[in-house]
Every structure is written in structure tokens, then in C-alpha cells.
Design an enzyme around this catalytic site. Structure first.
Site, PDB file in Angstrom:
ATOM      1  N   ARG A 286       3.078  11.435  -7.024  1.00  0.00           N
ATOM      2  CA  ARG A 286       4.091  10.637  -6.322  1.00  0.00           C
ATOM      3  C   ARG A 286       5.374  10.505  -7.153  1.00  0.00           C
ATOM      4  O   ARG A 286       6.462  10.431  -6.602  1.00  0.00           O
ATOM      5  CB  ARG A 286       3.523   9.257  -5.983  1.00  0.00           C
ATOM      6  CG  ARG A 286       2.599   9.310  -4.767  1.00  0.00           C
ATOM      7  CD  ARG A 286       2.021   7.957  -4.465  1.00  0.00           C
ATOM      8  NE  ARG A 286       1.489   7.902  -3.106  1.00  0.00           N
ATOM      9  CZ  ARG A 286       0.916   6.833  -2.587  1.00  0.00           C
ATOM     10  NH1 ARG A 286       0.792   5.723  -3.286  1.00  0.00           N
ATOM     11  NH2 ARG A 286       0.473   6.856  -1.346  1.00  0.00           N
TER      12      ARG A 286
ATOM     13  N   LYS B 154     -15.113   6.947   8.818  1.00  0.00           N
ATOM     14  CA  LYS B 154     -15.142   6.066   9.985  1.00  0.00           C
ATOM     15  C   LYS B 154     -14.350   6.568  11.178  1.00  0.00           C
ATOM     16  O   LYS B 154     -13.198   6.976  11.040  1.00  0.00           O
ATOM     17  CB  LYS B 154     -14.560   4.706   9.581  1.00  0.00           C
ATOM     18  CG  LYS B 154     -15.373   3.962   8.555  1.00  0.00           C
ATOM     19  CD  LYS B 154     -14.658   2.663   8.307  1.00  0.00           C
ATOM     20  CE  LYS B 154     -15.289   1.821   7.228  1.00  0.00           C
ATOM     21  NZ  LYS B 154     -14.344   0.763   6.837  1.00  0.00           N
TER      22      LYS B 154
ATOM     23  N   GLY C 101      -4.135  10.716   0.507  1.00  0.00           N
ATOM     24  CA  GLY C 101      -5.405  10.050   0.237  1.00  0.00           C
ATOM     25  C   GLY C 101      -6.493  11.058  -0.081  1.00  0.00           C
ATOM     26  O   GLY C 101      -6.296  11.997  -0.841  1.00  0.00           O
TER      27      GLY C 101
ATOM     28  N   GLY D  54      -2.204   6.019   4.244  1.00  0.00           N
ATOM     29  CA  GLY D  54      -2.002   5.214   5.455  1.00  0.00           C
ATOM     30  C   GLY D  54      -0.754   5.636   6.219  1.00  0.00           C
ATOM     31  O   GLY D  54      -0.743   5.664   7.448  1.00  0.00           O
TER      32      GLY D  54
END
Ligand code: 3PG
Ligand code: MG
Length: 397
Positions: free
Chosen positions: A37, A202, A354, A377
Site C-alpha cells: 500500500r 461466507k 485482502g 472491503g
């Protein structure tokens, strides 16, 4: 519509307040374990420094609670790393809007860089507080957002600060412009076939992405533990696999409206000891036939092959979420096979941040894809088709 960029902005002798996402992982010795980053923010940083701007960088790191142990969330290691990457001195302020920050900001020379301490050490940051934002805004002549990983947030530095700087230039940095080009523009007018690969634990994390992509994609390939909830929805046996029982009805709804676009694994790699994956009993079974005492840990070889064939014919690929427990061989095989197929295809390939970014980096495919997002996200939110207030309010080109 294209946003005005930092390169298109006059910065000579001006103070530029740039929001970056230096929320990097640190180990227990506060050493940065992945500086991507920071490296990805360098083009914007250099654009200001090389043209004689005075640069103030602000970021959050982690989720400090205001209690004991918050020292580990200091941005000092990130500032030090930035100095190493730039090969020049980077000043660091021990606060954000206090005396140290004000004095160091006022003393900045042309081409110099100041990193402020973690924005989230001030409770005003998460609250979007206008007073806190006003103090940050007062330090600068130009606002730049190059914090893609945080663009889905409405924290003060993302929204209230540029609002408070209305009338001054408010622009995007290179990284934000690049991420939008891949995650939004390429997806809104994709070269076809457009194939999405969605994995992870999920279904609940990916519902909105599936809903949005069903309307745009030609195929969605499902992997990861999420597949076992879909398997339950089809009446399959899942043994001890990780499932979301309360999402079975939702999985049924998604299948019903998928119009054949949702592809589920036909076989599963399972094991009987998650704590000792390398040494446990491993079997490949048909999907929906996972025995009691076993849990699904990866897509099976037949699925890896059929997914690979679909991916190789794609012209646009978006991938978010690993196919299995990619950190633990041999349950990395499915994720590896999919990564290989993405690398072999001549598609524009976009990897979500991620876990997916970690998987392609760890498995050595990062150089063979078109774009690896720095947002976890944020990349998901963009694939959901969400609008970002933090970007919308910036100047148009
Ligand atoms: C991230 O890593 O997801 C971004 O830096 C945003 O952090 P947050 O999820 O704590 O808001
Ligand atoms: Mg996050």
C-alpha cells in the site's frame, strides 16, 4: 466521469494534504510485513514532491480503541518505510491537529514530506467530525485522495475534510484513479466473456456482489467454504464443513435467479483435521457427499479443471476470495489452479484485495495479472456497484 488527478493540479509551493491508506500489516515487532500500500502511493507522492509541493500525508492504521495498547497502531513505521522508499527524509508528527503537526506543517519546505500520526487516535476521524476535519483542512491548499482501501468509508479525512476544502482543488491520486479504472470502468463495459470467481468463507460477505455481478457477468464460479452453504441449499451433505445455516434460503434464491450463470464445484477436497491439514486424512468426494467427520477445505481437481477451462476462454476476469485454505498445502491446489488459469488467459484480470491479493502474491502470480487491488472491503463495495461519497465529491477533470 473522470476525476481530476494530482498530475493535473498545480502544486509548486503549495501545501498538499493527501489521504493515503498506509493501513499496512505489522508483526509483533512492529515491522511491516507487506508494504504494497505504501509502494502503490509512491507515484502520487513523487508527483507532488518532484514538482516542489509541500506534502502532508495522513492515514489511519488498524482500529485503535482509545485504550491501552494503542501504541502499536502508530504510523511511525510506515513513515520510516516511506523514507527508505523515497531515499529522503520524511518528517513525522506525533499528533494530527496538535502543536507538533501544526509546527511541522508550517516548517515544511518545497519537496518535503510530513506524515501525521494515526488519524484514528482522534475520535473525530471515525465520527466524521467537522471540527476535527476543519483543523486538518486549514493546513493545506490542495486535497488529494489516494487512499483507495478506505474509499468505502465516510471517515472525516475521506469526506468532511474535502468538504471543508470546498473551493480549493480536491483531486484523486494515481492509485485511486487506477483502481477505479479497473474495478469500475472495466466492469461496466467488460470485454466478454466476463467471468467472476468468488470464494472465501461466507456467502453473507458476497451476497451483494453476486446480486450485482449476476446482472453483468457471463459466469460466476463459486469456491471456498461459501460453496458448502450453496451445497446445503441443494440438499447436499456437508459433514463438518463451515456453513452459514441461516443463509441457506438466500443461497436458494440466488440459485433460482442465476439463470445458469452460477457455477458450483462438482467435487471437493476434504480432510478430517483442520488443525493439522498437512497430516490429516485427505479425500476427494463428489460435491454434496462430504462424509460425517470430514470437512471441505478446497475445490476438487475436476472442479479446478472445469473452472480453469471457463477462465481460459474469458476476456475479463474478476476474482475475489480464495477457493480453499490456500495458506495450507495441499489445500492450496484449487486456488493455485485457478490462479494459473487466470495467468494463462489473455483476459483483463482484476484481483480483489485482502485474501485474494495475499493468495496471488503468495502463490507467485501477482506479476501475471492485470491488476491486484489494494482494497479489501473497498474492492468488494465497488464490485457491489456502490457509490463512494469520498470520490464523488472530488473535482471532475
Ligand atoms: C482496510 O484495510 O480495509 C482499510 O484500510 C480500511 O480499514 P477499516 O476496515 O478499518 O475501515
Ligand atoms: Mg477493512
Amino acid at each position: 466521469m473522470a476525476k481530476k488527478t494530482i498530475d493535473q493540479t498545480e502544486v509548486q509551493g503549495k501545501t498538499v494534504l493527501m489521504r493515503v491508506d498506509f493501513n499496512v500489516p505489522l508483526d509483533e515487532n512492529l515491522a511491516i510485513t507487506d508494504d504494497r500500500r505504501i509502494r502503490m502511493a509512491l507515484p502520487s507522492i513523487k508527483s507532488v514532491v518532484d514538482r516542489g509541493g509541500k506534502l502532508i500525508l495522513m492515514s489511519h492504521l488498524g482500529r485503535p480503541t482509545g485504550g491501552e495498547g494503542d501504541e502499536k497502531f502508530s504510523l511511525q513505521p510506515a513513515a520510516t518505510r516511506l523514507g527508505e522508499l523515497l531515499g529522503s527524509t520524511v518528517h513525522f508528527a506525533s499528533d494530527t491537529v496538535g502543536d507538533d503537526a501544526k509546527a511541522k506543517a508550517a516548517a515544511l519546505g518545497e519537496g518535503e514530506v510530513l506524515v501525521l500520526e494515526n488519524l484514528r487516535f482522534n475520535p473525530g476521524e471515525k465520527k466524521g467530525d467537522a471540527e476535527f476535519a476543519g483543523k486538518l483542512a486549514a493546513m493545506a491548499d490542495v486535497y488529494c485522495n489516494d487512499a483507495f482501501g478506505t474509499c468505502h468509508r465516510k471517515d472525516a479525512s475521506m469526506v468532511a475534510v474535502p468538504e471543508a476544502m470546498s473551493g480549493k482543488p480536491r483531486v484523486v491520486g494515481h492509485l485511486v484513479a487506477k483502481e477505479i479504472a479497473y474495478l469500475s470502468d472495466a466492469i461496466s463495459t467488460p470485454a466478454r466473456p466476463f467471468v467472476a470467481i468468488l470464494g472465501g468463507a461466507k456467502v453473507s460477505d458476497k451476497i451483494n456482489v453476486i446480486n450485482n455481478l449476476l446482472g453483468i457477468c457471463d459466469a460466476i464460479l463459486i469456491g471456498g467454504a461459501m460453496a458448502y452453504t450453496f451445497s446445503l441449499a441443494q440438499g447436499g451433505k456437508v459433514g463438518n464443513s463451515l456453513v452459514e445455516k441461516d443463509k441457506v434460503d438466500l443461497a436458494k434464491e440466488l440459485l433460482a435467479k442465476s439463470d445458469g450463470k452460477l457455477h458450483l464445484p462438482s467435487d471437493t477436497h476434504c480432510g478430517d483435521d483442520f488443525g493439522n491439514i498437512a497430516g490429516c486424512n485427505k479425500v476427494v468426494v463428489k460435491a454434496g457427499e462430504i462424509p460425517d467427520g470430514m470437512e471441505g477445505l478446497d475445490i476438487g481437481p475436476e472442479t479446478a479443471k472445469s473452472y480453469g477451462d471457463i477462465i481460459k476462454g474469458a476476456k475479463t476476469v474478476v476474482w475475489n476470495g480464495p477457493m480453499g485454505v490456500f495458506e495450507k498445502p495441499p489445500m492450496d491446489e484449487g486456488t493455485k489452479a485457478v490462479a494459473q488459469a487466470v495467468a494463462d488467459s489473455d483476459a483483463t484480470s482484476i484481483i480483489g484485495g485482502g485474501d485474494s491479493a495475499a493468495a496471488v502474491e503468495q502463490l507467485g502470480f501477482a506479476e501475471q495479472v492485470s491488476h491486484v487491488s489494494t482494497g479489501g472491503g473497498a474492492s468488494l463495495a465497488m464490485l457491489e456497484g456502490q457509490a463512494f461519497a469520498a470520490v464523488d465529491l472530488l473535482d471532475e477533470a
